[in-house]
Design an enzyme around this catalytic site. Structure first.
Site, mmCIF file in Angstrom:
data_model
loop_
_atom_site.group_PDB
_atom_site.id
_atom_site.type_symbol
_atom_site.label_atom_id
_atom_site.label_comp_id
_atom_site.label_asym_id
_atom_site.label_seq_id
_atom_site.Cartn_x
_atom_site.Cartn_y
_atom_site.Cartn_z
ATOM 1 C CB SER A 1 -4.802 -17.090 -4.405
ATOM 2 O OG SER A 1 -4.458 -17.836 -5.873
ATOM 3 C CE1 TYR B 1 -0.096 -12.511 -10.394
ATOM 4 C CE2 TYR B 1 -2.074 -13.407 -11.748
ATOM 5 C CZ TYR B 1 -1.483 -12.852 -10.604
ATOM 6 O OH TYR B 1 -2.366 -12.408 -9.555
ATOM 7 C CE LYS C 1 -0.993 -13.996 -7.102
ATOM 8 N NZ LYS C 1 -0.998 -13.450 -5.856
HETATM 9 N N1 LIG Z 1 -5.622 -6.388 -9.694
HETATM 10 C C1 LIG Z 1 -5.961 -7.409 -10.075
HETATM 11 O O1 LIG Z 1 -6.763 -7.513 -11.012
HETATM 12 C C2 LIG Z 1 -5.797 -8.884 -9.011
HETATM 13 C C3 LIG Z 1 -6.462 -9.834 -9.497
HETATM 14 C C4 LIG Z 1 -6.176 -11.084 -8.759
HETATM 15 C C5 LIG Z 1 -5.115 -10.966 -7.815
HETATM 16 N N2 LIG Z 1 -4.425 -9.728 -7.420
HETATM 17 C C6 LIG Z 1 -3.521 -10.008 -6.448
HETATM 18 O O2 LIG Z 1 -3.607 -8.913 -5.198
HETATM 19 C C7 LIG Z 1 -2.504 -8.657 -4.958
HETATM 20 C C8 LIG Z 1 -2.564 -7.220 -4.667
HETATM 21 O O3 LIG Z 1 -2.221 -6.619 -5.951
HETATM 22 P P1 LIG Z 1 -2.853 -5.235 -6.448
HETATM 23 O O4 LIG Z 1 -4.020 -5.492 -7.693
HETATM 24 O O5 LIG Z 1 -3.436 -4.548 -5.160
HETATM 25 O O6 LIG Z 1 -1.901 -4.336 -7.368
HETATM 26 P P2 LIG Z 1 -0.929 -3.151 -6.795
HETATM 27 O O7 LIG Z 1 -1.958 -1.964 -6.621
HETATM 28 O O8 LIG Z 1 0.091 -3.120 -8.042
HETATM 29 O O9 LIG Z 1 -0.419 -3.632 -5.631
HETATM 30 C C9 LIG Z 1 0.706 -4.439 -5.302
HETATM 31 C C10 LIG Z 1 1.628 -4.368 -4.184
HETATM 32 O O10 LIG Z 1 2.493 -5.357 -3.833
HETATM 33 C C11 LIG Z 1 3.772 -4.737 -3.429
HETATM 34 N N3 LIG Z 1 5.061 -5.544 -3.749
HETATM 35 C C12 LIG Z 1 5.447 -6.150 -5.107
HETATM 36 N N4 LIG Z 1 6.665 -6.657 -4.742
HETATM 37 C C13 LIG Z 1 6.882 -6.524 -3.303
HETATM 38 C C14 LIG Z 1 7.961 -6.770 -2.486
HETATM 39 N N5 LIG Z 1 8.961 -7.567 -3.207
HETATM 40 N N6 LIG Z 1 7.766 -6.608 -1.309
HETATM 41 C C15 LIG Z 1 6.826 -6.114 -0.844
HETATM 42 N N7 LIG Z 1 5.738 -5.645 -1.578
HETATM 43 C C16 LIG Z 1 5.882 -5.910 -2.915
HETATM 44 C C17 LIG Z 1 3.746 -3.392 -4.209
HETATM 45 O O11 LIG Z 1 4.675 -2.595 -3.658
HETATM 46 P P3 LIG Z 1 5.583 -1.506 -4.336
HETATM 47 O O12 LIG Z 1 4.611 -0.183 -4.266
HETATM 48 O O13 LIG Z 1 6.779 -1.230 -3.423
HETATM 49 O O14 LIG Z 1 5.770 -1.961 -5.411
HETATM 50 C C18 LIG Z 1 2.053 -3.097 -4.120
HETATM 51 O O15 LIG Z 1 1.967 -2.506 -2.627
HETATM 52 C C19 LIG Z 1 -1.357 -9.200 -5.620
HETATM 53 O O16 LIG Z 1 -0.772 -10.713 -4.983
HETATM 54 C C20 LIG Z 1 -2.129 -9.688 -6.923
HETATM 55 O O17 LIG Z 1 -1.667 -10.901 -7.647
HETATM 56 C C21 LIG Z 1 -4.567 -8.718 -8.080
#
Ligand SMILES: NC(=O)c1ccc[n+]([C@@H]2O[C@H](COP(=O)([O-])OP(=O)(O)OC[C@H]3O[C@@H](n4cnc5c(N)ncnc54)[C@H](OP(=O)(O)O)[C@@H]3O)[C@@H](O)[C@H]2O)c1
Length: 269
Positions: free
Chosen positions: A131, A145, A149
């Protein structure tokens, strides 16, 4: 050997977590939309790549049955794939809104459903749902968004009751800011030039966001996710990152209305 399935393993938290679990001796099914583009994970010990788009039911079904057949048994599913649709609600198209829910909510549910029969048969298993601290509090101009979540929060917490009776655990991972592709290619800004009433708010919000720190590393999150998986606790939520801990403490101390007034002042005042 324990095994984990991870969605969205191509970058950020998913990729770092795949590497971390593999180093700890877990078998890792690193799933992603385009495994043919992945040049690093496929060469590491204990990691196998599978094609899985969380919005494509056929790819979910195919990956789940292939992984279960290859691994024999799966212990943990990390529902990590996700992206952020931000900006004024009124500026977002219906298509943008639906796709945000398709990935962050319905995709997570579909992956959960695909592995449930296997976990039920084993009378064991764990779903770890990524989340966000943004699933517990809100910032201005991120209503879409946040709503995905917050949906993941309610879904996971209630699901934990019924699955708990069957020997299956559900836990929530609540990252604060993490330095990944999330703020870049995984962030979609909804803007409409016919809605200038929002321009000043968006500019203030962007300035306020820009002045906050970079947050945790993806590796820090991977460690936290590993700890949540292996601690043997019946704990529902894991708030990971100093910024997330601080924000959550403030919310609890201040209560809803005072926290919201403070946020409005900080971001839009
Ligand atoms: N970074 C932050 O500050 C933060 C904070 C709180 C929560 N989160 C959560 O953490 C999780 C991971 O994000 P991250 O920070 O690691 O960002 P990220 O590096 O942009 O990674 C996002 C991942 O989700 C994948 N994705 C998007 N759409 C998809 C789909 N339809 N099917 C399968 N995979 C898909 C992307 O794949 P592609 O390469 O194919 O696009 C990528 O591997 C998310 O749920 C995000 O909401 C992140």
């Amino acid at each position: 050997m324990k095994s984990i399935v991870i969605t969205g393993s191509s970058s950020g938290i998913g990729k770092a977590t795949a590497k971390y679990f593999a180093e700890k001796g877990w078998k890792v099914a690193a799933t992603m939309r385009k495994p043919e583009k992945e040049t690093e994970l496929g060469n590491l010990d204990n990691i196998s790549l599978y094609q899985l788009d969380v919005t494509d039911q056929a790819s979910i079904d195919a990956a789940a049955s292939q992984i279960i057949s290859d691994f024999g048994s799966v212990d943990v599913v990390l529902n990590n794939a996700g992206y952020g649709l931000i900006g004024p609600f009124e500026a977002a198209t219906d298509e943008q809104i639906r796709y945000q829910f398709d990935v962050n909510v319905f995709g997570l549910m579909a992956v959960t459903k695909a592995f449930l029969p296997h976990f039920r048969a084993n009378k064991a298993g764990m779903f770890l749902n990524v989340s966000s601290i943004g699933g517990l509090i809100t910032f201005p101009l991120i209503s879409l968004y946040h709503s995905t979540k917050w949906a993941v929060e309610g879904f996971s917490e209630s699901l934990a009751y019924e699955l708990g009776e069957l020997g299956i655990q559900v836990k929530l991972i609540e990252p604060g800011g993490v330095a990944t592709d999330f703020g870049g290619r995984s962030m979609v800004l909804a803007m409409d030039e016919n809605l200038p009433d929002y321009n000043e708010m968006v500019a203030k919000m962007q300035a306020a966001m820009g002045s906050t720190g970079g947050g945790s590393t993806a590796e820090f999150l991977a460690e936290g996710i590993y700890a949540a998986t292996t601690d043997g606790k019946k704990q529902m939520r894991y708030i990971i990152g100093p910024d997330a801990e601080q924000t959550w403490a403030m919310r609890q101390q201040a209560g809803d209305d005072q926290f919201i007034a403070g946020m409005r002042q900080r971001m839009l005042g």
